[in-house]
Design a protein around this motif. Structure first.
Motif, PDB file in Angstrom:
ATOM      1  N   TYR A 138       3.192   5.372  -6.179  1.00 37.55           N
ATOM      2  CA  TYR A 138       2.639   4.978  -7.173  1.00 37.55           C
ATOM      3  C   TYR A 138       2.199   6.568  -7.799  1.00 37.55           C
ATOM      4  O   TYR A 138       2.673   6.922  -8.595  1.00 37.55           O
ATOM      5  CB  TYR A 138       1.500   4.121  -7.195  1.00 37.55           C
ATOM      6  CG  TYR A 138       1.809   2.968  -7.165  1.00 37.55           C
ATOM      7  CD1 TYR A 138       1.786   1.936  -8.203  1.00 37.55           C
ATOM      8  CD2 TYR A 138       2.145   2.176  -6.149  1.00 37.55           C
ATOM      9  CE1 TYR A 138       2.294   0.720  -8.395  1.00 37.55           C
ATOM     10  CE2 TYR A 138       2.085   0.868  -5.814  1.00 37.55           C
ATOM     11  CZ  TYR A 138       2.340   0.137  -7.208  1.00 37.55           C
ATOM     12  OH  TYR A 138       2.713  -1.308  -7.162  1.00 37.55           O
ATOM     13  N   ILE A 139       1.803   7.190  -6.413  1.00 39.76           N
ATOM     14  CA  ILE A 139       1.451   8.681  -6.667  1.00 39.76           C
ATOM     15  C   ILE A 139       2.670   9.615  -6.278  1.00 39.76           C
ATOM     16  O   ILE A 139       3.178   9.505  -4.920  1.00 39.76           O
ATOM     17  CB  ILE A 139       0.192   9.033  -5.717  1.00 39.76           C
ATOM     18  CG1 ILE A 139      -1.045   8.204  -6.254  1.00 39.76           C
ATOM     19  CG2 ILE A 139      -0.043  10.622  -6.181  1.00 39.76           C
ATOM     20  CD1 ILE A 139      -2.411   8.346  -5.514  1.00 39.76           C
ATOM     21  N   LYS A 140       3.313  10.565  -7.380  1.00 41.86           N
ATOM     22  CA  LYS A 140       4.420  11.147  -7.173  1.00 41.86           C
ATOM     23  C   LYS A 140       3.961  12.487  -6.271  1.00 41.86           C
ATOM     24  O   LYS A 140       2.832  13.296  -6.779  1.00 41.86           O
ATOM     25  CB  LYS A 140       5.119  11.623  -8.144  1.00 41.86           C
ATOM     26  CG  LYS A 140       5.424  10.194  -9.074  1.00 41.86           C
ATOM     27  CD  LYS A 140       6.408   9.141  -8.240  1.00 41.86           C
ATOM     28  CE  LYS A 140       6.718   8.128  -8.932  1.00 41.86           C
ATOM     29  NZ  LYS A 140       7.563   7.133  -7.943  1.00 41.86           N
ATOM     30  N   GLU A 161      -2.393   5.121   0.609  1.00 40.00           N
ATOM     31  CA  GLU A 161      -1.496   3.666   0.195  1.00 40.00           C
ATOM     32  C   GLU A 161      -0.736   3.905  -0.942  1.00 40.00           C
ATOM     33  O   GLU A 161       0.478   3.504  -0.949  1.00 40.00           O
ATOM     34  CB  GLU A 161      -2.472   2.463   0.401  1.00 40.00           C
ATOM     35  CG  GLU A 161      -1.806   1.031  -0.326  1.00 40.00           C
ATOM     36  CD  GLU A 161      -0.549   0.952   0.620  1.00 40.00           C
ATOM     37  OE1 GLU A 161       0.377   0.100   0.262  1.00 40.00           O
ATOM     38  OE2 GLU A 161      -0.662   1.220   1.833  1.00 40.00           O
ATOM     39  N   MET A 162      -1.315   4.492  -2.022  1.00 43.62           N
ATOM     40  CA  MET A 162      -0.788   4.505  -3.223  1.00 43.62           C
ATOM     41  C   MET A 162       0.384   5.534  -3.230  1.00 43.62           C
ATOM     42  O   MET A 162       1.426   5.427  -3.879  1.00 43.62           O
ATOM     43  CB  MET A 162      -1.718   4.950  -4.507  1.00 43.62           C
ATOM     44  CG  MET A 162      -2.605   3.851  -4.358  1.00 43.62           C
ATOM     45  SD  MET A 162      -2.035   2.150  -4.906  1.00 43.62           S
ATOM     46  CE  MET A 162      -1.656   2.261  -6.553  1.00 43.62           C
ATOM     47  N   THR A 163       0.236   6.592  -2.527  1.00 47.15           N
ATOM     48  CA  THR A 163       1.076   7.465  -2.123  1.00 47.15           C
ATOM     49  C   THR A 163       2.353   6.818  -1.426  1.00 47.15           C
ATOM     50  O   THR A 163       3.644   7.261  -1.612  1.00 47.15           O
ATOM     51  CB  THR A 163       0.698   8.959  -1.343  1.00 47.15           C
ATOM     52  OG1 THR A 163      -0.459   9.186  -1.931  1.00 47.15           O
ATOM     53  CG2 THR A 163       1.587   9.707  -1.316  1.00 47.15           C
ATOM     54  N   ARG A 164       2.040   6.444  -0.258  1.00 53.32           N
ATOM     55  CA  ARG A 164       3.027   5.767   0.524  1.00 53.32           C
ATOM     56  C   ARG A 164       3.919   4.614  -0.340  1.00 53.32           C
ATOM     57  O   ARG A 164       5.124   4.503  -0.225  1.00 53.32           O
ATOM     58  CB  ARG A 164       2.551   4.731   1.424  1.00 53.32           C
ATOM     59  CG  ARG A 164       3.201   4.069   2.807  1.00 53.32           C
ATOM     60  CD  ARG A 164       2.838   3.050   3.156  1.00 53.32           C
ATOM     61  NE  ARG A 164       2.355   2.035   2.682  1.00 53.32           N
ATOM     62  CZ  ARG A 164       3.250   0.917   2.010  1.00 53.32           C
ATOM     63  NH1 ARG A 164       4.471   1.036   2.303  1.00 53.32           N
ATOM     64  NH2 ARG A 164       2.813   0.051   1.357  1.00 53.32           N
ATOM     65  N   GLU A 176       0.195  -4.181  -3.822  1.00 50.16           N
ATOM     66  CA  GLU A 176      -0.379  -3.874  -2.615  1.00 50.16           C
ATOM     67  C   GLU A 176      -1.620  -3.980  -2.658  1.00 50.16           C
ATOM     68  O   GLU A 176      -2.457  -3.680  -1.670  1.00 50.16           O
ATOM     69  CB  GLU A 176      -0.316  -2.066  -2.818  1.00 50.16           C
ATOM     70  CG  GLU A 176       1.134  -1.568  -2.603  1.00 50.16           C
ATOM     71  CD  GLU A 176       2.212  -1.760  -3.767  1.00 50.16           C
ATOM     72  OE1 GLU A 176       3.488  -1.660  -3.544  1.00 50.16           O
ATOM     73  OE2 GLU A 176       1.722  -2.237  -4.873  1.00 50.16           O
ATOM     74  N   PHE A 177      -2.433  -4.757  -3.737  1.00 49.04           N
ATOM     75  CA  PHE A 177      -3.640  -4.708  -3.704  1.00 49.04           C
ATOM     76  C   PHE A 177      -4.261  -5.822  -2.775  1.00 49.04           C
ATOM     77  O   PHE A 177      -5.408  -5.613  -2.430  1.00 49.04           O
ATOM     78  CB  PHE A 177      -4.151  -5.437  -5.196  1.00 49.04           C
ATOM     79  CG  PHE A 177      -5.560  -5.618  -5.445  1.00 49.04           C
ATOM     80  CD1 PHE A 177      -6.601  -4.557  -5.612  1.00 49.04           C
ATOM     81  CD2 PHE A 177      -6.162  -6.963  -5.411  1.00 49.04           C
ATOM     82  CE1 PHE A 177      -7.950  -4.675  -5.781  1.00 49.04           C
ATOM     83  CE2 PHE A 177      -7.606  -6.878  -5.504  1.00 49.04           C
ATOM     84  CZ  PHE A 177      -8.324  -5.909  -5.703  1.00 49.04           C
ATOM     85  N   GLN A 178      -3.523  -6.638  -2.415  1.00 51.08           N
ATOM     86  CA  GLN A 178      -3.921  -7.616  -1.502  1.00 51.08           C
ATOM     87  C   GLN A 178      -4.531  -6.890   0.121  1.00 51.08           C
ATOM     88  O   GLN A 178      -5.332  -7.354   0.423  1.00 51.08           O
ATOM     89  CB  GLN A 178      -2.729  -8.593  -0.854  1.00 51.08           C
ATOM     90  CG  GLN A 178      -3.260  -9.638  -0.047  1.00 51.08           C
ATOM     91  CD  GLN A 178      -2.362 -10.762  -0.169  1.00 51.08           C
ATOM     92  OE1 GLN A 178      -1.419 -10.894  -0.878  1.00 51.08           O
ATOM     93  NE2 GLN A 178      -2.618 -11.829   0.576  1.00 51.08           N
TER      94      GLN A 178
END
Length: 436
Positions: A434-436, A428-431, A392-394
């Motif tokens: 990574y974030i629960k 983005e991290m939730t989607r 996802e970093f890109q």
């Protein structure tokens, strides 16, 4: 005469027929100086391999990444060789997007590759890309301007020293900017610098639970320092400047300092292209009382997409372009200082290279100092130095890079840019789960 003409005609027809049956491979690469040099020297390869024809697609860094990623993810098959970084290699290899390089030949000497570089290109014991050049980051500075200002570069400079020095050596009337730093948006452009810089300030992208950290003091300090420094001592239009633009400015004598990839050293010290070639000093990437010198470790590598139908020919070219023999070819044509750096142990034991390249030891020291397994002084759930080694970093890195480039251009405040970066990262991290 008729017989001679007939013979020549037959020979020409045969040559044309052979050329028509030559296997054409398409190489996508970045428009950096070392790659341009490779293209100019590629006749050496085609003379040894007349059955292989080379087609080049040379692109600016951000454009290259976008097109190569799209093609390889969709199995488009447009390229037979792609130029990618050590960020992409392990991620793409695990997705079966790359072919393993197991036919480089008995003389290739894989064991000569620098362990840190080789390790970043190896997945499950197999090499999935061959390094063309490797780099860390360091300070390049004008020794004459430092002497004139009564400054001496410390062995381990702090960011405070860099800021003070940049302001002292700035001379707008003479067209000299105290410092040049990347501002062009992109995960591998301005975010390479700013991620490394934040690491050196003690910051991080995510905490142990993948919570974004743009609302924390370290990112605030990093961005405030960066934007103010560039306003006080940087060039006009800095938000549009990436590696190549800053390289040109430094070569033209318009930068007192430049903190960027170590690979630039051979170009700023080249008297044919640099007006300040005999006035350049080198120092390790700054930190702010953290003993973290950015942990920047990068390599540009040649890899074969799984969609290529010409893997054997492609691997032959990769073996040539990343071999010790290619290094010697460059040295014979343009001198040892021009040899592609940062990939082979033997280069840093070569007395001819060490004599010709005053930047050799600082480069190796910078690469050795980098530890991408521990990018931050705080605990993190990821690896990487000037990047975060997750797929996802890109996209996320480019989004944040655009926000920070806008802040540098004065189109938003630092606080607004950080708040927007935090919100985009949480989203983005939730989607992505990574974030629960």
């Amino acid at each position: 005469m008729k017989l001679r003409a007939l013979i020549l005609g037959v020979c020409s027809a045969s040559a044309f027929a052979f050329a028509a049956h030559a296997e054409a491979i398409t190489i996508a690469t970045v428009n950096n100086g070392d790659m341009i040099r490779m293209q100019k020297l590629a006749d050496d390869f085609t003379k040894k391999n007349p059955d292989i024809q080379l087609n080049w697609v040379t692109l600016e860094e951000n454009v290259l990444r976008e097109r190569v990623t799209t093609d390889i993810a969709t199995k488009g098959g447009q390229y037979d060789i792609v130029t990618i970084g050590n960020y992409e290699v392990p991620i793409w290899a695990k997705q079966d997007w790359l072919l393993a390089l197991d036919k480089l030949g008995p003389d290739y000497d894989v064991d000569d590759l620098l362990p840190a570089i080789r390790g970043g290109l190896t997945v499950d014991g197999k090499l999935y890309a061959a390094p063309f050049y490797g780099e860390s980051a360091m300070i390049m500075y004008r020794t004459d301007l430092f002497e004139k200002a009564g400054l001496k570069m410390p062995e381990k400079p702090s960011w405070d020293f860099i800021g003070d020095a940049a302001r002292k050596i700035t001379d707008r009337a003479a067209g000299i900017n105290g410092i040049c730093l990347r501002g062009k948006a992109g995960w591998g452009e301005n975010m390479a610098l700013l991620t490394a810089m934040d690491n050196s300030f003690g910051g991080r992208w995510f905490d142990e639970k993948w919570q974004p950290q743009f609302d924390q003091p370290e990112w605030k300090k990093t961005m405030d320092f960066y934007v103010k420094l560039m306003k006080d001592a940087g060039p006009e239009g800095a938000s549009s400047n990436g590696f190549n633009e800053n390289l040109t400015l430094f070569q033209q004598g318009k930068c007192g300092m430049w903190i960027d990839a170590t690979v630039a050293a051979s170009f700023v010290s080249d008297p044919k292209n640099s007006k300040v070639a005999d006035k350049v000093g080198y120092a390790i990437f700054p930190d702010e009382n953290t003993d973290n010198h950015g942990n920047w470790l990068w390599s540009w590598n040649l890899a074969i997409p799984a969609s290529s139908q010409k893997a054997d020919a492609a691997e032959k070219f990769i073996a040539w372009a990343t071999s010790k023999e290619y290094t010697e070819l460059v040295a014979s044509k343009q001198g040892w200082a021009a040899a592609p750096p940062g990939t082979r142990t033997s280069l840093y034991k070569n007395p001819e290279y060490l004599k010709a390249a005053p930047f050799a030891e600082p480069t190796l020291a910078a690469m050795t100092a980098a530890d991408i397994t521990k990018p931050s002084v705080k605990p993190v759930p990821y690896t990487g130095g000037q990047f975060v080694a997750i797929p996802e970093f890109q996209g996320l890195g480019t989004t944040v890079g655009q926000l920070f480039s806008a802040a540098l251009a004065g189109q938003s405040s630092v606080d607004d840019a950080l708040a927007a970066a935090q919100a985009a990262s949480v989203r983005e991290m939730t989607r992505a789960g990574y974030i629960k």
